[in-house]
Scaffold this active site. Structure first.
Site, mmCIF file in Angstrom:
data_model
loop_
_atom_site.group_PDB
_atom_site.id
_atom_site.type_symbol
_atom_site.label_atom_id
_atom_site.label_comp_id
_atom_site.label_asym_id
_atom_site.label_seq_id
_atom_site.Cartn_x
_atom_site.Cartn_y
_atom_site.Cartn_z
ATOM 1 N N ASP A 9 57.474 69.813 37.075
ATOM 2 C CA ASP A 9 56.379 70.739 37.699
ATOM 3 C C ASP A 9 55.354 70.398 36.809
ATOM 4 O O ASP A 9 55.391 69.814 35.599
ATOM 5 C CB ASP A 9 56.889 72.163 37.266
ATOM 6 C CG ASP A 9 55.582 73.098 37.644
ATOM 7 O OD1 ASP A 9 54.995 73.076 38.710
ATOM 8 O OD2 ASP A 9 55.386 73.951 36.812
ATOM 9 N N GLY A 45 53.200 72.672 43.212
ATOM 10 C CA GLY A 45 52.744 73.198 44.461
ATOM 11 C C GLY A 45 51.202 72.738 44.750
ATOM 12 O O GLY A 45 50.668 73.060 45.903
#
Length: 263
Positions: A9, A45
């Site tokens: 991430d 994201g």
């Protein structure tokens, strides 16, 4: 321990709070990964075009699980693009009218979009994560392959908003917390773990040879899926519960320290 894939991430995990990382140190690590045949995956994201900008020298060699799994690229080859139906988009937009405190953007393959009357503050915030970002008059007239809503709530409204959205949206889409008041509404089942699985199948890498790092609700499926899963010390409770291991802060290069150990 034999690792063949490392997935990270970005915000709050690989990147420090200044939105950067130790590039010289990682460059040496990446050279060692290449020598050992280990695949490096950016799982975030954020928008694909933004993520590429962090790795200008190797973006054509590594893989990206962008937009929480809705857009997956290996090198320069598109592996997967998600899709929200027109009916789902219309239903979601109708529901979001009940949340006047939220900022709203829609993300697609070509760009992200926000309404022309969204505040300049939100535009300036969103452009950090969506390097391709356009203002539009009407969300229903966007000509793009749309796969995600990106919302931002005041922190005091966040938890209740997620509870309400899960109840109201139904089974086709799912809200996930991304940190700092951000919430993504994604197609159910299309998340970071979905992207990791596609790449594992593509490269023939088993679960027990895969490592992943994360800190937020949108990392949970990925952390549960891989064998070597690491949550940051400041991670959300749900991310900590999903991970097998906890490491230090993103501001003291805890991910790079752990990659050294894996290598």
């Amino acid at each position: 321990m034999s690792i063949q894939m490392i997935a990270v991430d970005m915000d709050g995990t690989f990147l420090n709070d200044r939105k950067d990382y130790n590039r010289d140190r990682f460059r040496a690590q990446y050279a060692e990964m290449k020598r050992k045949g280990i695949r490096f995956v950016v799982a975030s994201g954020n928008q694909y075009y933004q993520l590429r900008s962090f790795f200008p020298d190797i973006a054509d060699e590594i893989a990206f699980v962008a937009e929480n799994g809705a857009f997956i690229v290996d090198g320069n080859e598109e592996v997967f693009t998600g899709h929200m139906s027109d009916e789902t988009i219309a239903k979601t937009l109708e529901i979001l009218q009940q949340y006047p405190s939220s900022n709203v953007a829609i993300c697609g393959k070509q760009s992200a979009y926000m309404r022309h009357d969204e505040s300049d503050d939100y535009y300036d915030y969103a452009i950090q994560y969506y390097h391709r970002l356009k203002r539009v008059e009407d969300f229903t007239r966007i000509e793009d392959q749309l796969f995600k809503f990106a919302l931002r709530f005041p922190l005091e409204d966040l938890d209740q908003a997620i509870v309400n959205l899960k109840r109201e949206l139904g089974e086709e889409v799912t809200p996930v917390a991304c940190g700092h008041g951000d919430v993504d509404i994604i197609v159910t089942g299309i998340h970071k773990a979905h992207g990791i699985k596609l790449l594992q199948h593509r490269w023939q890498i088993p679960d027990d040879m895969t490592a992943a790092f994360g800190d937020s609700g949108n990392d949970v499926e990925m952390l549960r899926h891989v064998h070597y899963s690491y949550a940051m010390e400041h991670a959300s409770d749900i991310a900590k519960r999903a991970a097998k291991y906890r490491i230090g802060s993103n501001n003291i290069e805890a991910v790079l320290d752990t990659i050294d150990n894996l290598l």
